[in-house]
Enzyme design. Structure first.
Site, mmCIF file in Angstrom:
data_model
loop_
_atom_site.group_PDB
_atom_site.id
_atom_site.type_symbol
_atom_site.label_atom_id
_atom_site.label_comp_id
_atom_site.label_asym_id
_atom_site.label_seq_id
_atom_site.Cartn_x
_atom_site.Cartn_y
_atom_site.Cartn_z
ATOM 1 N N HIS A 101 0.653 36.723 65.434
ATOM 2 C CA HIS A 101 -0.300 37.694 65.959
ATOM 3 C C HIS A 101 -1.598 37.677 65.146
ATOM 4 C CE1 HIS A 101 -1.929 41.914 66.041
ATOM 5 N NE2 HIS A 101 -1.927 41.629 67.326
ATOM 6 N N GLU A 110 -3.708 34.808 66.247
ATOM 7 C CA GLU A 110 -4.343 35.132 67.529
ATOM 8 C C GLU A 110 -5.659 35.889 67.314
ATOM 9 O OE1 GLU A 110 -4.499 38.728 70.203
ATOM 10 O OE2 GLU A 110 -2.383 38.244 69.861
ATOM 11 N N HIS A 111 -5.682 36.792 66.330
ATOM 12 C CA HIS A 111 -6.894 37.556 66.027
ATOM 13 C C HIS A 111 -7.970 36.684 65.383
ATOM 14 C CE1 HIS A 111 -6.276 42.034 66.492
ATOM 15 N NE2 HIS A 111 -5.105 41.554 66.891
ATOM 16 N N GLU A 136 -4.199 48.327 63.831
ATOM 17 C CA GLU A 136 -3.309 48.166 64.983
ATOM 18 C C GLU A 136 -1.876 48.559 64.604
ATOM 19 O OE1 GLU A 136 -2.231 44.804 68.404
ATOM 20 O OE2 GLU A 136 -3.634 44.323 66.793
#
Length: 413
Positions: free
Chosen positions: A46, A49-50, A126
């Protein structure tokens, strides 16, 4: 109409041509997610992905966004347990522009240390947001309760301590393992010619991979029947259950989906009507199947009044036992089947949905998604097929549970 090509290095291209549409959705799908991560890596899929959007050798982070806005397109990405996907949606005339941008972030991202440090703050927020969302916490907890602390039991976001210490070298090391030609599918859906798509993908992707072979996928065959809880000072109690489901390639998957629709998939479902409408014990109550490469799970969730937690759990279990024993009626079967068919047909009108469907079929099953054949299979499903899958698979004796709330003990079932 579907078109497919596999390049010499293992990269796969699938094009779902849909006449009459003016938009094109393009996805670069990588077969990796939190299930492939070690304890120390958890959260890195993840995180990558950022940080892929934080600047390349050609564009700054702002210039990536600015370019996409100037061509009137959209760009985004997501990470799941088994998949990371980078995607765009644009008008037909900007197909090549969109693929070029995806190629730029995929191959030319700099992973500048300063930019990574800034993005860590974003990801940590997040995680904080998820911590403040009890439903998310509960669903993460039920995954751990059913799968344990490894593989599919790991959270997608990972723990904050991991995010804080990830370095550019960690990012590159993980990408070397899984961002390889044979582990990537490029899926395109919309009114685009295969010859054009093939030419553009060859130009921007096919020859740019450093490695051809990916590391092995982590197997997740072992499951647990644990009863976990997390104490948190909140107004509601959040409860979840998990029991065995079906793998993504199981031929009974559509019959199982119809069964789930009847049991807990909508406002007319057994769970909604009993637990919310009749007993008034929950505002939100539903069930859903999660299908993975080598197994699957059926999960049930409800947000209830703290004082009614165990009563709601008992009502859910009673309804599950009744469902297992009695099966479903012809009317329920017809309603569930029509809902599944309409979902399939309506998804046909979205290039984004078709792109993702085509990509997932190819990356998980190594076959092309055929809309017409899918409808034919749905039409052939009978009431007896659904009753059989309920008898065979709705096994509440292999149940894991999770709860988040003020209680200091697990759910009683």
């Amino acid at each position: 109409m579907n078109y497919y090509k596999e390049y010499d290095n293992g990269l796969r291209l699938v094009v779902n041509k849909i006449q009459g549409l003016m938009s094109v959705s393009i996805g670069v799908l990588v077969k990796t997610g939190s299930r492939n991560e070690t304890e120390e890596e958890n959260g890195i899929s993840h995180f990558i992905e950022h940080v892929m959007f934080k600047g390349t050798s050609k564009r700054s982070a702002f210039e990536i966004s600015d370019y996409i806005d100037r061509i009137g397109a959209q760009i985004n990405a997501f990470t799941s347990k088994e998949l990371t996907c980078y995607y765009t949606k644009s008008t037909k005339e900007h197909t090549e522009d969109s693929i070029e941008v995806l190629s730029d972030i995929f191959f030319n991202s700099l992973f500048d240390k300063t930019e990574l440090e800034k993005e860590k703050g974003v990801v940590l927020e997040e995680i904080n947001m998820s911590e403040d969302t009890p439903e998310d916490l509960c669903l993460d907890l039920i995954a751990e309760s059913y799968y344990g602390k490894e593989g599919l039991g790991r959270t997608i976001l990972g723990p904050a301590k991991n995010i804080k210490r990830f370095t550019p070298d960690d990012v590159k090391r993980y990408m070397d393992k899984y961002y390889t030609a044979d582990n990537v599918v490029i899926a395109i859906a919309g009114n685009v010619d295969f010859a054009q798509a093939e030419k553009i993908v060859e130009k921007y992707f096919a020859d740019n991979f450093k490695k051809r072979k990916s590391a092995k996928q982590v197997k997740c065959e072992k499951t647990f029947q644990d009863k976990l809880f997390k104490t948190k000072k909140i107004e509601q109690a959040h409860i979840a259950f998990a029991m065995p489901g079906l793998a993504i390639d199981d031929e009974r998957a559509d019959a199982f989906a119809i069964a789930n629709t009847v049991f807990g998939g909508g406002m007319s479902s057994r769970l909604f009507q009993k637990v919310r409408e009749e007993l008034g014990l929950a505002y939100s109550v539903y069930s859903y199947p999660s299908q993975y490469k080598d197994n699957g799970v059926l999960e049930i969730y409800a947000g209830v009044n703290t004082a009614s937690r165990d009563l709601a759990a008992e009502a859910i279990m009673a309804e599950l036992k009744r469902f297992k024993a009695d099966g479903i009626t012809e009317q329920e079967f017809s309603r569930g089947k029509e809902q599944l068919k309409s979902s399939c047909i309506m998804g046909r009108e979205s290039t984004a949905s078709q792109m993702l469907l085509s990509g997932k079929y190819m990356i998980y099953l190594n076959k092309e998604y055929d809309f017409t054949e899918r409808l034919k299979r749905l039409e052939k499903i009978t009431l007896d097929d659904v009753i059989a899958v309920i008898k065979d698979e709705f096994d509440y004796t292999k149940m894991a549970t999770a709860t988040v709330g003020t209680a200091r003990r697990p759910i009683k079932i």
